[in-house]
Design an enzyme around this catalytic site. Structure first.
Site, PDB file in Angstrom:
ATOM      1  N   ASP A  55      12.863  12.646 -22.094  1.00 46.99           N
ATOM      2  CA  ASP A  55      12.595  10.989 -22.049  1.00 46.99           C
ATOM      3  C   ASP A  55      13.858  10.472 -22.720  1.00 46.99           C
ATOM      4  OD1 ASP A  55      11.192   8.731 -21.916  1.00 46.99           O
ATOM      5  OD2 ASP A  55      10.785   8.706 -23.995  1.00 46.99           O
ATOM      6  N   GLU A 115      12.367   5.985 -33.343  1.00 51.15           N
ATOM      7  CA  GLU A 115      11.395   5.053 -33.116  1.00 51.15           C
ATOM      8  C   GLU A 115      10.223   5.033 -33.823  1.00 51.15           C
ATOM      9  OE1 GLU A 115      11.251   4.319 -28.624  1.00 51.15           O
ATOM     10  OE2 GLU A 115      11.591   6.233 -28.763  1.00 51.15           O
ATOM     11  N   HIS A 153      19.763   8.798 -22.941  1.00 52.75           N
ATOM     12  CA  HIS A 153      20.347   7.976 -23.631  1.00 52.75           C
ATOM     13  C   HIS A 153      21.136   8.564 -24.588  1.00 52.75           C
ATOM     14  CE1 HIS A 153      17.374   5.376 -22.062  1.00 52.75           C
ATOM     15  NE2 HIS A 153      16.472   5.625 -22.830  1.00 52.75           N
ATOM     16  N   LYS A 158      23.749  -1.626 -24.048  1.00 50.44           N
ATOM     17  CA  LYS A 158      23.443  -2.175 -25.313  1.00 50.44           C
ATOM     18  C   LYS A 158      24.936  -2.449 -25.829  1.00 50.44           C
ATOM     19  CE  LYS A 158      19.306   0.494 -26.593  1.00 50.44           C
ATOM     20  NZ  LYS A 158      18.357  -0.610 -26.908  1.00 50.44           N
ATOM     21  N   LYS A 166      14.930   5.410 -14.835  1.00 48.90           N
ATOM     22  CA  LYS A 166      15.101   7.097 -15.415  1.00 48.90           C
ATOM     23  C   LYS A 166      13.349   6.989 -15.545  1.00 48.90           C
ATOM     24  CE  LYS A 166      14.827   7.807 -19.897  1.00 48.90           C
ATOM     25  NZ  LYS A 166      13.451   7.194 -20.429  1.00 48.90           N
ATOM     26  N   LYS A 205       9.499  10.080 -31.987  1.00 46.62           N
ATOM     27  CA  LYS A 205       8.598   8.917 -32.039  1.00 46.62           C
ATOM     28  C   LYS A 205       7.711   9.020 -33.672  1.00 46.62           C
ATOM     29  CE  LYS A 205       8.600   8.059 -27.676  1.00 46.62           C
ATOM     30  NZ  LYS A 205       9.528   6.997 -26.908  1.00 46.62           N
ATOM     31  N   ASP A 209       0.752  -1.233  -0.164  1.00 42.70           N
ATOM     32  CA  ASP A 209      -0.061   0.038  -0.074  1.00 42.70           C
ATOM     33  C   ASP A 209       0.886   1.234   0.122  1.00 42.70           C
ATOM     34  OD1 ASP A 209      -2.230   1.658   0.469  1.00 42.70           O
ATOM     35  OD2 ASP A 209      -2.158   1.501   2.460  1.00 42.70           O
TER      36      ASP A 209
HETATM   37  C1  BG6 Z   1      13.000   4.440 -22.662  1.00 43.00           C
HETATM   38  C2  BG6 Z   1      12.086   5.633 -22.922  1.00 43.00           C
HETATM   39  O1  BG6 Z   1      13.895   4.783 -21.922  1.00 43.00           O
HETATM   40  O2  BG6 Z   1      13.851   4.240 -23.978  1.00 43.00           O
HETATM   41  C3  BG6 Z   1      10.948   5.324 -24.167  1.00 43.00           C
HETATM   42  O3  BG6 Z   1      11.219   6.015 -22.007  1.00 43.00           O
HETATM   43  C4  BG6 Z   1      11.738   4.742 -25.448  1.00 43.00           C
HETATM   44  O4  BG6 Z   1      10.228   6.361 -24.495  1.00 43.00           O
HETATM   45  C5  BG6 Z   1      12.660   3.725 -25.053  1.00 43.00           C
HETATM   46  O5  BG6 Z   1      10.679   3.972 -26.462  1.00 43.00           O
HETATM   47  C6  BG6 Z   1      13.579   3.023 -26.293  1.00 43.00           C
HETATM   48  O6  BG6 Z   1      14.370   2.154 -25.849  1.00 43.00           O
HETATM   49  P1  BG6 Z   1      14.900   1.142 -26.957  1.00 43.00           P
HETATM   50  O7  BG6 Z   1      15.748   0.092 -26.204  1.00 43.00           O
HETATM   51  O8  BG6 Z   1      13.828   0.421 -27.460  1.00 43.00           O
HETATM   52  O9  BG6 Z   1      15.480   1.913 -28.172  1.00 43.00           O
END
Ligand code: BG6
Length: 491
Positions: A234, A215, A239, A181, A147, A343, A89
């Protein structure tokens, strides 16, 4: 890394969430299948779900089994047997969940104990305090922070202070899965285990660098998070900046936890600040509108299906960001680093492109400068585009051809998912690939003025149709200096 896996208890907060189901449990299953988890190791999911162990195992069986290679049912069953579930909870009066967790962990104080916080950042402080109050933080404990770590520098510092009040810095693992990666690892090997690149890895030979994380997915069902994050928080703050650091850092003296992180911090601290009206020249943001992606018609960001309706924040948030960054030091003076992420782009791929300068004096017509392309995903590999002579008599005709290394073809072993490596690093206590507190702070210090300027200038993101390669502004960002984005796909 030790050969014999040590027993551990991995306690995952947000244990029934999207990240756990899509990334963490599949990765843990792979580790188990490869014999990298000790027989006694347990995985304890914490959530508000009200599930018991059997329900939870059923959920993982239903949602995860299809996404991993289950070649024998005994191994899969062994994995399921490791799983437990505790309903908690969060922030409420009911302490039975904490008592149940305490009972489960009692008597196992010698094991390495990992608290994985795959929950929203505002829960990090309260969870850590609760773990401390329940006496669950042992000297062999570690905490993993997913994150986003805050939404700006002050909020990140607050979270770090709260977590730091309970855990020592060496016990805190701030995860950025891009660092796990395989090709990102290989970038370090390419740069620091081969002598030929270092002499030309600088502004004398390199014209510019491009880092793209594209993406095809949109953000359906993520409005609550994404409206307040956007592509800059994000993806770029973590990244893309991590990738930039690995390209730009000086050779570390050792491959150890502090040497590499020390060098990365220096890069972040050398980034030229982009402030005030400069955002117009050095940054671009976009938001996708309806369009065709992957052969199907998809809605725009504002019309993505979600439990909540779009707000003002939804209209202002960027689903695409591009930045011209500069690293102000001797090695990189005058070399732009173009960062781009979005995106609903036409293809899903992540790559780093190092564009070399042209030959100092060309004796052949039609030569183009060399280009090194590191493909992170999919089809991980490295290509060096060099000039070659096309076969034939008569006029010498040149053609850029790739010297190509495909990891899948060269190494027949399976390429592990980033989370597999990172989870094993946490379980064995290796923080090299995790972000140190000062790294996170330095990244926010560079991002905050951009966010601030975007807010105070109040401009809306440029629309771009889903399935396109981003807003027109992103192309102008590079074409202004007679450059173009590298758009070779598929590799
Ligand atoms: C995440 C983001 O950290 O990484 C997402 O919050 C994103 O929005 C994702 O889609 C991408 O990760 P990968 O490994 O699929 O490139």
């Amino acid at each position: 890394m030790s050969e014999t896996p040590q027993s551990a208890d991995l306690i995952v907060f947000g244990g029934t969430g999207d990240l756990s189901m899509r990334k963490l449990f599949p990765a843990l299953y792979h580790c188990d299948r490869d014999g990298r988890l000790a027989p006694e190791t347990r995985i304890i999911a914490m959530s508000r779900g009200g599930l018991d162990d059997a329900d939870f195992r059923g959920k993982v069986d239903a949602e995860v089994r299809g996404s991993v290679p289950v070649d024998d049912l005994d191994t899969w069953q062994r994995f399921l047997d490791r799983l437990h579930h505790v309903s908690v909870d969060i922030g409420g009066e009911d302490t039975t969940g904490w008592a149940k967790l305490t009972a489960l962990l009692a008597g196992h104080e010698q094991r390495s104990r990992v608290f994985y916080l795959a929950s929203p950042p505002m829960t990090f402080g309260p969870f850590c305090r609760e773990l401390h109050r329940a006496g669950l933080v042992t000297p062999a404990s570690r905490v993993v922070l997913e994150k986003p770590l805050g939404r700006d520098l002050p909020s990140a510092q607050r979270i770090n202070d709260e977590v730091g009040a309970i855990f020592d810095e060496e016990q805190i693992y701030r995860i950025d899965h891009y660092l796990g990666k395989e090709t990102v690892q290989n970038l370090l090997v390419l740069r620091f285990a081969n002598a030929f690149l270092e002499p030309i890895w600088n502004s004398l030979w390199i014209d510019h660098v491009q880092i793209t994380v594209a993406e095809t997915v949109g953000t359906p069902g993520r409005r609550g998070y994404y409206d307040h994050a956007g592509a800059l928080r994000d993806m770029v703050q973590n990244h893309l900046l991590q990738l930039l650091c690995l390209v730009a850092m000086e050779p570390p003296s050792r491959n150890d936890r502090e040497s590499i992180r020390d060098e990365k911090v220096k890069v972040l601290e050398s980034l030229r600040a982009i402030t005030g009206g400069e955002v117009d020249r050095f940054t671009v943001r976009g938001q996708y509108t309806a369009g065709e992606s992957g052969g199907v018609q998809v809605p725009g960001y504002l019309d993505e299906p979600d439990n909540t309706a779009p707000t003002d924040a939804s209209h202002r948030v960027e689903t695409f960001a591009a930045i011209r960054a500069e690293v102000k030091n001797w090695r990189w003076a005058g070399v732009p680093f173009y960062l781009r992420t979005g995106k609903r782009m036409p293809n899903r791929y992540s790559e780093i492109v190092v564009q070399f300068k042209d030959v100092p004096h060309s004796i052949f017509p039609g030569s183009t400068p060399n280009r090194l392309v590191l493909r992170l995903q999919p089809s991980e590999g490295i290509k060096l585009h060099i000039m070659a002579k096309e076969p034939g008599a008569g006029e010498v005709a040149l053609k850029p051809v790739p010297l190509s290394l495909s990891f899948a073809e060269t190494f027949t072993t399976r390429v592990p998912e980033a989370y597999e490596r990172l989870l094993m690093d946490v379980l064995t206590g290796n923080p090299t690939l995790f972000m140190r507190r000062d790294e996170v702070a330095a990244a926010w210090r560079w991002i905050d003025p951009i966010l601030g300027a975007w807010e105070s200038y109040g401009t809306a993101p440029e629309p771009y149709p889903a399935g396109s390669s981003g807003p027109a502004g992103a192309h102008e960002l590079v074409s202004r200096s007679d450059r173009a984005w590298h758009e070779e796909y598929p590799a």
